[in-house]
Design a protein around this motif. Structure first.
Motif, PDB file in Angstrom:
ATOM      1  N   ALA A   1       0.843  -1.180   0.154  1.00 29.99           N
ATOM      2  CA  ALA A   1      -0.035  -0.087  -0.109  1.00 29.99           C
ATOM      3  C   ALA A   1       0.701   1.085   0.095  1.00 29.99           C
ATOM      4  O   ALA A   1       0.626   2.347  -0.810  1.00 29.99           O
ATOM      5  CB  ALA A   1      -0.954  -0.002   1.498  1.00 29.99           C
ATOM      6  N   LYS A   2       2.010   1.349   0.741  1.00 27.12           N
ATOM      7  CA  LYS A   2       2.943   2.476   0.707  1.00 27.12           C
ATOM      8  C   LYS A   2       3.463   2.568  -0.379  1.00 27.12           C
ATOM      9  O   LYS A   2       3.753   3.611  -1.023  1.00 27.12           O
ATOM     10  CB  LYS A   2       3.878   2.406   2.142  1.00 27.12           C
ATOM     11  N   ALA A   3       3.913   1.673  -1.063  1.00 26.54           N
ATOM     12  CA  ALA A   3       4.582   1.660  -2.513  1.00 26.54           C
ATOM     13  C   ALA A   3       3.702   2.272  -3.555  1.00 26.54           C
ATOM     14  O   ALA A   3       4.108   3.144  -4.302  1.00 26.54           O
ATOM     15  CB  ALA A   3       5.093   0.007  -2.783  1.00 26.54           C
ATOM     16  N   GLN A   4       2.444   1.480  -3.449  1.00 31.57           N
ATOM     17  CA  GLN A   4       1.452   2.155  -4.291  1.00 31.57           C
ATOM     18  C   GLN A   4       1.256   3.612  -4.356  1.00 31.57           C
ATOM     19  O   GLN A   4       1.285   4.335  -5.105  1.00 31.57           O
ATOM     20  CB  GLN A   4       0.353   1.561  -4.422  1.00 31.57           C
ATOM     21  N   ALA A   5       1.163   4.096  -2.766  1.00 34.40           N
ATOM     22  CA  ALA A   5       1.006   5.547  -2.839  1.00 34.40           C
ATOM     23  C   ALA A   5       2.088   6.326  -3.304  1.00 34.40           C
ATOM     24  O   ALA A   5       1.813   7.532  -3.584  1.00 34.40           O
ATOM     25  CB  ALA A   5       0.819   5.939  -1.021  1.00 34.40           C
ATOM     26  N   LYS A   6       3.292   5.832  -2.966  1.00 35.59           N
ATOM     27  CA  LYS A   6       4.396   6.468  -3.333  1.00 35.59           C
ATOM     28  C   LYS A   6       4.890   6.411  -4.851  1.00 35.59           C
ATOM     29  O   LYS A   6       5.772   6.800  -5.414  1.00 35.59           O
ATOM     30  CB  LYS A   6       5.709   6.329  -2.241  1.00 35.59           C
ATOM     31  N   GLN A   7       4.260   5.453  -5.470  1.00 36.15           N
ATOM     32  CA  GLN A   7       4.600   4.913  -6.781  1.00 36.15           C
ATOM     33  C   GLN A   7       5.863   4.701  -7.021  1.00 36.15           C
ATOM     34  O   GLN A   7       6.614   5.017  -8.022  1.00 36.15           O
ATOM     35  CB  GLN A   7       4.249   5.961  -7.807  1.00 36.15           C
TER      36      GLN A   7
END
Length: 452
Positions: free
Chosen positions: A77-83
């Motif tokens: 989720a954090k990786a997706q938020a930060k792309q």
């Protein structure tokens, strides 16, 4: 006295008997590196660092495995938020964890296996559970069949009916039973995945620890550690899937759980804004203060991390450091100038100090042997520090120490250093005079330090 440990599995203190003579094997639940390491993490790893140091002091060899959950919903989720790639997130915050633990003096475990590097072993474990009738797959997901394991709930003391009303139970129409838990998750778009007999996917949370513990320690290892919030469902599920796979019990001989850390009497939570990272805490307090604070409370007792508690720990730890610093400097100065004629009153005080040092070590061992009671060790250190201060005060400004005086002071310093090494204290060199000592003794300590 032999070492006794509170075993969450039996809810009682038990005599510790390792499976291998002279060696202790430990599995610690490691971090999921999706954010900065917080002070709650620190309580766990400082405690287990102290346990490992003490076991070694008592003559055991110690082998410790601590996993790294580097693939997880929160990381994704954090990786997706930060792309960014999830691996970038886990790598960044795992480095932060290691740096924080290094600063706190926590010795590295012998093995720190990452989940992403052990996928084949995890798949093999899931396959075995399916073959033995303990798991089933539905459209690419694999679940553990809780009803296939009669002892499920033994660790937490919960019945399946209780669990149905519990927390952290996923609602999933694919499950035969709501309490069944996932072993393998089918792949979702834009998420990390690996090929498996059930299609692309990734491991569930619980299966990771079982696979890594069994690979590096085998069935029936000595101690399994983690916070008491992991008793259910994480450790309950570990036991079920591990023993179902191996057909052997126990999975771990002793489950050792520490209590949680509150912040200003409130459970630490990001949503409440009371999340304290280790790196920020260490900007204010020395590592020794943090370790002292943790050691002053029994690991199974909830601890409150607040301003007043930390100020008190800072002052109390400063007293110990001051005493040890002055005692070390005094020894260094007088070793070359030993008086041959020993005054009888000084001989008595020196003898008493040596006895106090011996009793301190005995109290320390008794406390640690009683379920790692570090609070007893801290109390013993303070009592010995008062004896050292009284001895130096009685000696006054007489620099010509006799042999007995020197020996007594050496024993006391050695005792403080031995206990400090196990608790991870006294790495700093700081003199603080915020203490309840008499003004005359404070003045003497200052004069001695300034003269050296």
């Amino acid at each position: 006295m032999s070492l006794r440990i509170y075993n969450s599995l039996t809810r009682s203190k038990e005599k510790f008997v390792p499976r291998k003579q002279g060696q202790v094997d430990i599995y610690q639940c490691g971090v999921t590196p999706y954010d900065y390491t917080h002070i709650g993490h620190a309580r766990q790893y400082v405690f287990w660092d102290t346990v490992r140091r003490y076991l070694k002091y008592r003559g055991w060899k110690v082998f410790c495995v601590q996993n790294v959950t580097d693939v997880d919903d929160k990381i994704i989720a954090k990786a997706q938020a930060k792309q960014v790639d999830p691996g970038e997130i886990s790598e960044k915050y795992h480095k932060d964890f290691l740096k924080g633990m290094d600063m706190l003096g926590v010795e590295r475990p012998d093995v720190m296996p990452k989940v992403t590097e052990h996928i084949p072993g995890i798949i093999k474990l899931v396959e075995g559970l399916i073959e033995k009738g303990h798991a089933y797959q539905v459209n690419g997901d694999v679940f553990f069949d809780v009803e296939s394991f009669p002892d499920y709930g033994k660790l937490s003391g919960r019945s399946i009916d209780d669990m149905m009303a519990g927390t952290r139970i996923e609602v999933n129409v694919k499950k035969r039973n709501p309490v069944d838990f996932v072993l393998w998750k089918s792949a979702k778009p834009n998420e990390p995945s690996w090929d498996s007999p059930w299609g692309p996917g990734r491991p569930g949370w619980h299966i990771e620890c079982s696979a890594l513990a069994l690979e590096y320690l085998g069935s029936g290892f000595d101690m399994h550690g983690g916070g008491d919030e992991l008793i259910f469902p994480h450790h309950e599920n570990e036991i079920a899937q591990s023993q179902a796979f191996t057909g052997e019990a126990p999975f771990s001989r002793y489950f050792v759980h520490h209590a949680m850390l509150n912040i200003d009497n409130v459970k630490m939570s990001k949503s409440l804004g009371n999340f304290l990272s280790v790196k920020d805490v260490l900007k204010t307090y020395d590592p020794g203060v943090i370790r002292y604070f943790f050691a002053s409370r029994h690991y199974r007792s909830p601890a409150n991390y607040g301003t007043e508690e930390l100020k008190a720990a800072d002052i109390a730890y400063g007293r110990l450091l001051s005493t040890l610093d002055v005692a070390r400097r005094t020894l260094s100065k007088v070793k070359g100038d030993i008086k041959k004629d020993i005054d009888s009153e000084n001989t008595g005080s020196a003898s008493n100090l040596g006895i106090d040092a011996k009793k301190t070590l005995e109290r320390f061992i008794q406390g640690m042997d009683d379920d790692f009671n570090t609070a007893v060790a801290i109390a013993a250190l303070h009592d010995l520090a008062r004896s050292i201060n009284g001895f130096i005060h009685m000696q006054g400004d007489n620099d010509a120490y006799g042999k007995d005086e020197l020996e007594g002071l050496e024993k006391a310093v050695n005792a403080m250093e031995t206990i400090g090494e196990i608790l991870g204290l006294f790495k700093e060199s700081r003199v603080s005079y915020d203490s309840d000592l008499s003004e005359s003794l404070i003045g003497l300590l200052i004069e001695v330090r300034n003269a050296l």
